[in-house]
Design an enzyme around this catalytic site. Structure first.
Site, PDB file in Angstrom:
ATOM      1  N   MET A  53       1.020  -1.341  -0.067  1.00 21.81           N
ATOM      2  CA  MET A  53      -0.028   0.429  -0.052  1.00 21.81           C
ATOM      3  C   MET A  53       0.970   1.191   0.404  1.00 21.81           C
ATOM      4  O   MET A  53       0.448   2.565   0.547  1.00 21.81           O
ATOM      5  CB  MET A  53      -1.016   0.001   0.937  1.00 21.81           C
ATOM      6  CG  MET A  53      -1.874  -1.560   1.173  1.00 21.81           C
ATOM      7  SD  MET A  53      -3.491  -0.906   1.706  1.00 21.81           S
ATOM      8  CE  MET A  53      -2.689  -0.660   4.213  1.00 21.81           C
ATOM      9  N   ALA A  94       3.889   3.676   0.801  1.00 19.00           N
ATOM     10  CA  ALA A  94       4.655   4.532   2.237  1.00 19.00           C
ATOM     11  C   ALA A  94       6.238   3.511   2.696  1.00 19.00           C
ATOM     12  O   ALA A  94       6.230   3.171   3.472  1.00 19.00           O
ATOM     13  CB  ALA A  94       3.735   5.355   3.142  1.00 19.00           C
ATOM     14  N   HIS A 113       9.754  -3.968   3.456  1.00 21.59           N
ATOM     15  CA  HIS A 113       9.022  -3.956   2.210  1.00 21.59           C
ATOM     16  C   HIS A 113       9.851  -4.131   1.008  1.00 21.59           C
ATOM     17  O   HIS A 113      10.202  -4.680   0.242  1.00 21.59           O
ATOM     18  CB  HIS A 113       8.118  -2.293   1.549  1.00 21.59           C
ATOM     19  CG  HIS A 113       7.180  -2.271   2.083  1.00 21.59           C
ATOM     20  ND1 HIS A 113       6.885  -0.912   3.176  1.00 21.59           N
ATOM     21  CD2 HIS A 113       5.691  -2.318   2.112  1.00 21.59           C
ATOM     22  CE1 HIS A 113       5.380  -0.882   3.459  1.00 21.59           C
ATOM     23  NE2 HIS A 113       4.651  -1.474   3.484  1.00 21.59           N
ATOM     24  N   GLN A 140     -10.039  -2.737   2.020  1.00 24.81           N
ATOM     25  CA  GLN A 140      -9.867  -3.423   3.272  1.00 24.81           C
ATOM     26  C   GLN A 140      -9.331  -2.364   4.788  1.00 24.81           C
ATOM     27  O   GLN A 140      -9.110  -3.349   5.790  1.00 24.81           O
ATOM     28  CB  GLN A 140      -8.232  -4.047   3.024  1.00 24.81           C
ATOM     29  CG  GLN A 140      -7.386  -3.183   2.809  1.00 24.81           C
ATOM     30  CD  GLN A 140      -6.017  -4.123   2.218  1.00 24.81           C
ATOM     31  OE1 GLN A 140      -5.862  -4.128   1.209  1.00 24.81           O
ATOM     32  NE2 GLN A 140      -5.214  -3.920   3.463  1.00 24.81           N
ATOM     33  N   LYS A 163       5.352 -10.002   8.615  1.00 25.41           N
ATOM     34  CA  LYS A 163       4.877  -8.421   9.573  1.00 25.41           C
ATOM     35  C   LYS A 163       3.006  -8.859   9.726  1.00 25.41           C
ATOM     36  O   LYS A 163       2.431  -8.978  11.217  1.00 25.41           O
ATOM     37  CB  LYS A 163       5.185  -7.714   9.129  1.00 25.41           C
ATOM     38  CG  LYS A 163       4.214  -6.224   9.828  1.00 25.41           C
ATOM     39  CD  LYS A 163       4.167  -5.858  10.737  1.00 25.41           C
ATOM     40  CE  LYS A 163       4.653  -4.720  11.742  1.00 25.41           C
ATOM     41  NZ  LYS A 163       3.304  -4.221  10.883  1.00 25.41           N
ATOM     42  N   GLN A 166      -2.798 -12.503   7.380  1.00 27.28           N
ATOM     43  CA  GLN A 166      -2.992 -12.482   6.436  1.00 27.28           C
ATOM     44  C   GLN A 166      -1.806 -13.038   5.383  1.00 27.28           C
ATOM     45  O   GLN A 166      -2.508 -13.616   4.503  1.00 27.28           O
ATOM     46  CB  GLN A 166      -2.392 -10.600   6.139  1.00 27.28           C
ATOM     47  CG  GLN A 166      -2.163 -10.018   4.289  1.00 27.28           C
ATOM     48  CD  GLN A 166      -2.430  -9.124   4.456  1.00 27.28           C
ATOM     49  OE1 GLN A 166      -2.703  -7.849   4.574  1.00 27.28           O
ATOM     50  NE2 GLN A 166      -0.837  -8.525   4.251  1.00 27.28           N
ATOM     51  N   VAL A 214      10.566  -7.486   8.984  1.00 25.10           N
ATOM     52  CA  VAL A 214      12.348  -6.516   9.754  1.00 25.10           C
ATOM     53  C   VAL A 214      11.978  -5.605  10.393  1.00 25.10           C
ATOM     54  O   VAL A 214      10.789  -4.872  10.646  1.00 25.10           O
ATOM     55  CB  VAL A 214      12.298  -5.722   8.358  1.00 25.10           C
ATOM     56  CG1 VAL A 214      13.111  -4.675   8.058  1.00 25.10           C
ATOM     57  CG2 VAL A 214      13.071  -6.352   7.422  1.00 25.10           C
ATOM     58  N   MET A 244       8.652  -2.346  11.732  1.00 22.32           N
ATOM     59  CA  MET A 244       8.738  -1.700  10.731  1.00 22.32           C
ATOM     60  C   MET A 244       6.897  -1.691  10.027  1.00 22.32           C
ATOM     61  O   MET A 244       6.956  -2.486  10.099  1.00 22.32           O
ATOM     62  CB  MET A 244       9.434  -1.358   9.468  1.00 22.32           C
ATOM     63  CG  MET A 244      10.782  -1.862  10.057  1.00 22.32           C
ATOM     64  SD  MET A 244      12.014  -1.136   8.338  1.00 22.32           S
ATOM     65  CE  MET A 244      13.508  -0.886   9.550  1.00 22.32           C
ATOM     66  N   SER A 285       3.513   0.795   7.854  1.00 26.50           N
ATOM     67  CA  SER A 285       3.764   2.576   7.082  1.00 26.50           C
ATOM     68  C   SER A 285       3.084   3.248   8.260  1.00 26.50           C
ATOM     69  O   SER A 285       3.169   4.485   8.428  1.00 26.50           O
ATOM     70  CB  SER A 285       3.068   2.046   6.099  1.00 26.50           C
ATOM     71  OG  SER A 285       3.495   1.650   5.623  1.00 26.50           O
TER      72      SER A 285
HETATM   73  P1  AMP Z   1       1.409  -2.897   3.527  1.00 25.30           P
HETATM   74  O1  AMP Z   1       1.864  -1.711   2.314  1.00 25.30           O
HETATM   75  O2  AMP Z   1       1.261  -2.551   4.941  1.00 25.30           O
HETATM   76  O3  AMP Z   1      -0.201  -3.521   2.722  1.00 25.30           O
HETATM   77  O4  AMP Z   1       2.291  -4.325   3.654  1.00 25.30           O
HETATM   78  C1  AMP Z   1       2.749  -4.614   1.985  1.00 25.30           C
HETATM   79  C2  AMP Z   1       3.759  -5.589   2.213  1.00 25.30           C
HETATM   80  O5  AMP Z   1       5.222  -4.963   3.280  1.00 25.30           O
HETATM   81  C3  AMP Z   1       2.743  -6.603   3.168  1.00 25.30           C
HETATM   82  O6  AMP Z   1       3.497  -8.372   2.990  1.00 25.30           O
HETATM   83  C4  AMP Z   1       3.145  -6.730   4.540  1.00 25.30           C
HETATM   84  O7  AMP Z   1       3.376  -8.260   5.180  1.00 25.30           O
HETATM   85  C5  AMP Z   1       4.899  -6.416   4.305  1.00 25.30           C
HETATM   86  N1  AMP Z   1       5.396  -5.761   5.039  1.00 25.30           N
HETATM   87  C6  AMP Z   1       4.532  -4.486   6.034  1.00 25.30           C
HETATM   88  N2  AMP Z   1       5.747  -4.442   7.145  1.00 25.30           N
HETATM   89  C7  AMP Z   1       6.933  -5.290   6.827  1.00 25.30           C
HETATM   90  C8  AMP Z   1       8.430  -4.826   7.546  1.00 25.30           C
HETATM   91  N3  AMP Z   1       8.115  -4.541   9.154  1.00 25.30           N
HETATM   92  N4  AMP Z   1       8.756  -6.749   7.687  1.00 25.30           N
HETATM   93  C9  AMP Z   1       8.633  -7.865   6.663  1.00 25.30           C
HETATM   94  N5  AMP Z   1       7.245  -7.519   6.028  1.00 25.30           N
HETATM   95  C10 AMP Z   1       6.959  -6.340   6.241  1.00 25.30           C
END
Ligand code: AMP
Length: 286
Positions: A32, A34, A39, A63, A152, A156, A179, A187, A189
């Protein structure tokens, strides 16, 4: 090299068709935006696994169960493209909303049952349907061979894996490690919205999870560990702790002891920010 930003499905399909004709494999990293190092770790894993990498950026309204969270969600497309530049991805797909939800859109993908009935499911009504629907579309639109998701968002990851398997979408879902900041904070967003002071407080979530996981691995019952963890989080300034659960890593069934592969998963509020995290728990013989 800056990757092309594609906003229309036909443009994306022209490229994927050419890659396919050349016999190349395709990875997708759905996000998504940021973007942060979490990521980017998925992008690295994708680059190592496939010939071509598509990063998708779409803040999916379906969502979000909270209008304010959607309105406040960071949108940083320019910076995101700059962060991706060193990785040499092949396309950044930022679909116009009508490419995901055309006029008259009326379909939903719902993963039902024990993996969505718990934790995030009841606390975020409609969330996983929104996730499963958009991810199914992104899988079909990109025709990727592999998709990279973070552990993380452990629940999901299980939902999208189940969905792809149930619908025979020919894609391998790959889960990658979380991470963390040096403080241990996962971490996210949404961390962009935490103040300096809140960032320090937020690290207590991971520390508390580690303490509880250690206790569980030493054979202490979960009920006592959970109660202690809730007290520690309150003392560290957290508001509501929505769940702080020990669960089977596969079925997500609640456990008293980690007598099989297990995970500790938690969601808690710090001010007006909801944090989620999870860690593996070492198995004990009973
Ligand atoms: P999001 O942009 O939050 O929807 O996340 C996009 C993808 O990045 C999803 O598969 C998340 O699980 C993954 N993600 C978000 N934060 C982390 C993190 N700290 N470490 C590893 N993957 C992450």
């Amino acid at each position: 090299m800056t990757a092309p930003i594609l906003r229309r499905l036909d443009g994306l399909r022209t490229r994927t068709a050419a890659w396919r004709r050349a016999g190349e494999t395709i990875a997708v990293v759905p996000t998504m935006g940021a973007l942060h190092a979490g990521h980017l770790s998925l992008v690295e894993a994708a680059k190592a696994a496939c010939d071509r990498v598509i990063v998708t950026i779409f803040v999916n309204p379906k969502q979000f169960n909270n209008a304010e969270d959607l309105a406040n969600y960071p949108r940083t497309e320019h910076e995101d493209a700059a962060k991706l530049a060193p990785y040499g991805v092949d396309a950044i797909y930022v679909p116009d909303p009508d490419q995901i939800y055309p006029d008259g859109f009326a379909s939903t993908v719902a993963v039902t049952g024990s993996i969505t009935d718990v934790m995030e499911g009841p606390f975020r009504p409609g969330h996983f349907e929104g996730v499963a629907t958009v991810v199914a579309k992104l899988f079909l639109q990109t025709s990727a061979d592999k998709a990279f998701f973070g552990q993380k968002d452990y629940q999901q990851l299980m939902v999208v894996t189940r969905m792809a398997r149930d619908l025979d979408i020919p894609i391998e879902v790959v889960g990658c490690p979380t991470v963390r900041e040096a403080s241990g904070l996962a971490m996210s967003s949404r961390n962009l919205r935490l103040s300096e002071a809140a960032l320090t407080q937020a690290a207590a979530l991971y520390a508390t999870m580690q303490t509880a996981a250690t206790g569980a691995a030493q054979g202490e019952p979960w009920s006592a560990l959970e109660a202690e963890a809730r007290r520690s989080l309150a003392a560290a300034g957290f508001g509501e702790v929505e769940y702080f659960d020990l669960r089977c890593a596969e079925s997500l069934k609640a456990l008293d002891y980690p007598d099989r592969p297990a995970r500790l998963l938690a969601a808690a509020w710090l001010g007006d920010i909801r944090l989620i995290d999870n860690i593996e728990v070492a198995q004990v013989r009973r």
